[in-house]
Design an enzyme around this catalytic site. Structure first.
Site, PDB file in Angstrom:
ATOM      1  N   ASP A 129       0.521 -20.852 -22.918  1.00 49.39           N
ATOM      2  CA  ASP A 129      -0.285 -20.932 -21.704  1.00 49.39           C
ATOM      3  C   ASP A 129      -1.471 -21.833 -21.983  1.00 49.39           C
ATOM      4  O   ASP A 129      -1.981 -21.888 -23.098  1.00 49.39           O
ATOM      5  CB  ASP A 129      -0.717 -19.544 -21.216  1.00 49.39           C
ATOM      6  CG  ASP A 129      -1.528 -18.761 -22.225  1.00 49.39           C
ATOM      7  OD1 ASP A 129      -2.756 -18.976 -22.295  1.00 49.39           O
ATOM      8  OD2 ASP A 129      -0.950 -17.923 -22.946  1.00 49.39           O
ATOM      9  N   GLU A 145      -8.753  -8.884 -17.796  1.00 47.11           N
ATOM     10  CA  GLU A 145      -9.182  -8.501 -19.136  1.00 47.11           C
ATOM     11  C   GLU A 145     -10.681  -8.244 -19.121  1.00 47.11           C
ATOM     12  O   GLU A 145     -11.325  -8.327 -18.069  1.00 47.11           O
ATOM     13  CB  GLU A 145      -8.832  -9.615 -20.118  1.00 47.11           C
ATOM     14  CG  GLU A 145      -9.407 -10.966 -19.720  1.00 47.11           C
ATOM     15  CD  GLU A 145      -8.955 -12.104 -20.622  1.00 47.11           C
ATOM     16  OE1 GLU A 145      -9.681 -12.368 -21.598  1.00 47.11           O
ATOM     17  OE2 GLU A 145      -7.891 -12.720 -20.340  1.00 47.11           O
TER      18      GLU A 145
END
Length: 249
Positions: free
Chosen positions: A44, A135
Site C-alpha cells: 500500500d 487506527e
C-alpha cells in the site's frame, strides 16, 4: 499507514493454515523477496511514495496495491491518479483507501468524500473494494480514539460503511490493529460477518489474535518496508480468489 465483502470463509481457510506461521524455509516473509511467497504479495502506498515505478514493483512480484485517496474531508492524495492508474496499467489489481478522522466529521460525510475522490468500485476484476484505514489518532496522542466513546466509534464506522455500501454496492475492507479495535470499539463484533479484515501487525511471525468476530484475515500488512514501495501486504488466498474478491463474487 497514518504517516503520510469479506470473501466466503471457505476461500481463506485453506490458505490461512499455511500462511499463519509466515515462514518459508525457516526465513520470515518480511526478509524474503515478494516473488518467493505463494500467497499474492502486495503493498500500500500514499503520497510518501510519490511517483511509483509500477513496472518495477510488478517485476518484484507485486500483484495488488491499495492507494491512499483521502483523509477526513479536506485531504486528497496529490499522487493518487499516477499511483492508482499506474498500478492498473502495470497489471496490478488496485484499490483505494481512506484514512479515518472520526473527530473531524461523521462517517457518512467522510465516506461520501472518499467515493467522490477515488473510493469508487466496479466489478471489473481489477478494482478492490474501498478500504477504511482506522487506527490510533496520529495527531493527538491524548485522544487516541479521537474523543469518541466505544459505542460512538462503532456508530461512526457503521455510518461510513453504510454510505460506502449505498454508493458502491460493496462493504469497505477495514484496516486496523487488534489493539486499536479492542481499545476504541470495545471489541465490537458487529462488522466481522460482512467486512473483510485488513490486519496490521508488523515484523511478527503471525497476525496474532484477530479483532472480535473475525476468524480469518483477508489482507495482512506485515511490515512497513520491504522490496515493494510502501507497506508490505499479503492476500489470504490464491491469485484467482483475489480476482474473484475484486469482482465481488
Amino acid at each position: 499507514m497514518a504517516r503520510d465483502h469479506t470473501p466466503p470463509r471457505h476461500r481463506a481457510r485453506a490458505v490461512a493454515a499455511t500462511v499463519a506461521a509466515l515462514t518459508l524455509g525457516g526465513a520470515s516473509l518480511a526478509a524474503l523477496p515478494a516473488s518467493a511467497a505463494s500467497p499474492p504479495q502486495g503493498h500500500d502506498v500514499s503520497s510518501h511514495q510519490k511517483s511509483v515505478n509500477w513496472a518495477g514493483a510488478r517485476a518484484k512480484g507485486a500483484e495488488f496495491v491499495y492507494v491512499k485517496a483521502t483523509e477526513s474531508t479536506n485531504y486528497r492524495n496529490p499522487y493518487f491518479a499516477q499511483q492508482y492508474d499506474g498500478a492498473r496499467s502495470a497489471g496490478l489489481i488496485r484499490g483505494a483507501y481512506h484514512f479515518a478522522a472520526p473527530d473531524k466529521s461523521w462517517g457518512t460525510t467522510q465516506a461520501a468524500f472518499f467515493v467522490r475522490n477515488g473510493g469508487a468500485w466496479r466489478a471489473d476484476g481489477w478494482t478492490l473494494p474501498p478500504a477504511l484505514d482506522i487506527e490510533y489518532n496520529p495527531y493527538d496522542k491524548k485522544h487516541k480514539c479521537y474523543g469518541l466513546s466505544k459505542a460512538k466509534m462503532v456508530d461512526w464506522i457503521k455510518a461510513f460503511s453504510d454510505e460506502i455500501k449505498r454508493e458502491t454496492g460493496r462493504r469497505p475492507v477495514i484496516y486496523t490493529t487488534t489493539h486499536w479495535w479492542n481499545t476504541c470499539t470495545g471489541g465490537s463484533d458487529a462488522f466481522a460477518a460482512d467486512h473483510a479484515l485488513w490486519i496490521a501487525r508488523h515484523e511478527s511471525a503471525d497476525t496474532g489474535a484477530l479483532p472480535a468476530g473475525w476468524s480469518f484475515w483477508t489482507f495482512w500488512q506485515y511490515d512497513n518496508s520491504g522490496s515493494l514501495p510502501g507497506d508490505q501486504n499479503l492476500y489470504n488466498g490464491s491469485q484467482d480468489q483475489l480476482k474473484q474478491f475484486a469482482r465481488g463474487s
